[in-house]
Design an enzyme around this catalytic site. Structure first.
Site, PDB file in Angstrom:
ATOM      1  NE  ARG A  69      22.762 -26.785  -8.107  1.00  0.00           N
ATOM      2  CZ  ARG A  69      22.586 -26.752  -6.796  1.00  0.00           C
ATOM      3  NH1 ARG A  69      21.484 -26.229  -6.295  1.00  0.00           N
ATOM      4  NH2 ARG A  69      23.497 -27.220  -5.970  1.00  0.00           N
ATOM      5  CG  HIS A 110      29.796 -29.535  -5.212  1.00  0.00           C
ATOM      6  ND1 HIS A 110      29.104 -28.820  -6.157  1.00  0.00           N
ATOM      7  CD2 HIS A 110      30.112 -28.651  -4.227  1.00  0.00           C
ATOM      8  CE1 HIS A 110      28.999 -27.554  -5.766  1.00  0.00           C
ATOM      9  NE2 HIS A 110      29.605 -27.442  -4.604  1.00  0.00           N
TER      10      HIS A 110
END
Length: 248
Positions: A35, A120
């Site tokens: 990110r 995740h």
């Protein structure tokens, strides 16, 4: 390192510690934060789960990206932050490690599989989306290197995907419920390397705090939950946890 000494005292006073880890703990092992500026998600549009299901082209692009970045993850080894959490688990003081990471480094550090809650998923292997059969990445890579052949499940012929949660894919219900139960039972909740912006995972620290746990946030940059924490440390995770737990 006075803050690390404060953390050491808080750990000594706790009996039901929960660790909550994000990308920041693994960047210290050389795994990039996708990110961050320059990360893969800032250079490529993420492939939505619905597109992965519907399009062979999307599946091929997903596997191209996976194998283009996989060497970095395969070379990575646990750092002092991972080892410190493993030590707390070994001592019986940490009841679970809830992680947003998909690199398997907590297990590699010695934390048993059943004490790592992967919100995740896990990028170190693949799984069939229909029957759940596990498939190793080396097998997928061998197939894909032959004219980008897409893998099909050897058990049912279903679509095979890395065992991660993609954009647009539902969060794993069992793991989310396990994380909630461990969070609600915690007396000390330690966030390590998470920016706390990805929900619903980022709700767990405040859930612990509201239920009476002490909240510690260790992250290089400020988070929106810093003001609610009992202790905030803006420093390297490995160095901080080494001093607090006594590992190298």
């Amino acid at each position: 390192m006075a803050a690390a000494d404060d953390l050491k005292r808080m750990i000594a006073d706790a009996t039901r510690i929960v660790g909550f880890t994000g990308a920041g703990i693994s960047t210290e092992s050389g795994i990039p934060d996708f990110r961050s500026p320059g990360g893969i998600w800032t250079r490529y549009r993420p492939i939505d789960f619905s597109d992965f299901i519907a399009s062979e082209d999307a599946r091929r692009e997903s596997w191209r990206r996976k194998f283009a970045t996989d060497a970095v993850m395969r070379r990575a080894t646990p750092n002092a932050g991972h080892r410190a959490l493993a030590r707390l688990v070994e001592q019986g003081r940490m009841t679970a490690v809830i992680t947003q990471n998909v690199d398997g480094l907590h297990q590699a550090s010695g934390v048993p599989d059943d004490m790592v809650i992967e919100l995740h998923g896990n990028a170190t292997y693949a799984a069939c989306l229909d029957c759940g059969e596990r498939h190793e990445l080396d097998w997928v890579r061998t197939l894909f290197e032959k004219d980008e052949m897409l893998p099909e499940c050897t058990q049912c012929g279903g679509i095979v995907k890395t065992a991660t949660i993609s954009f647009g894919q539902s969060m794993p219900e069992i793991e989310m419920e396990r994380a909630r139960e461990k969070t609600m039972a915690a007396d000390l909740f330690i966030v390590l390397g998470s920016s706390l912006v990805v929900y619903p995972a980022a709700a767990f620290p405040m859930m612990a705090k509201r239920n009476g746990a002490r909240l510690v946030i260790i992250n290089r940059d400020p988070t929106d939950q810093d003001d609610s924490a009992d202790l905030v440390i803006h420093d390297e995770i490995g160095r901080t946890m080494s001093r607090a737990v006594g590992v190298n």
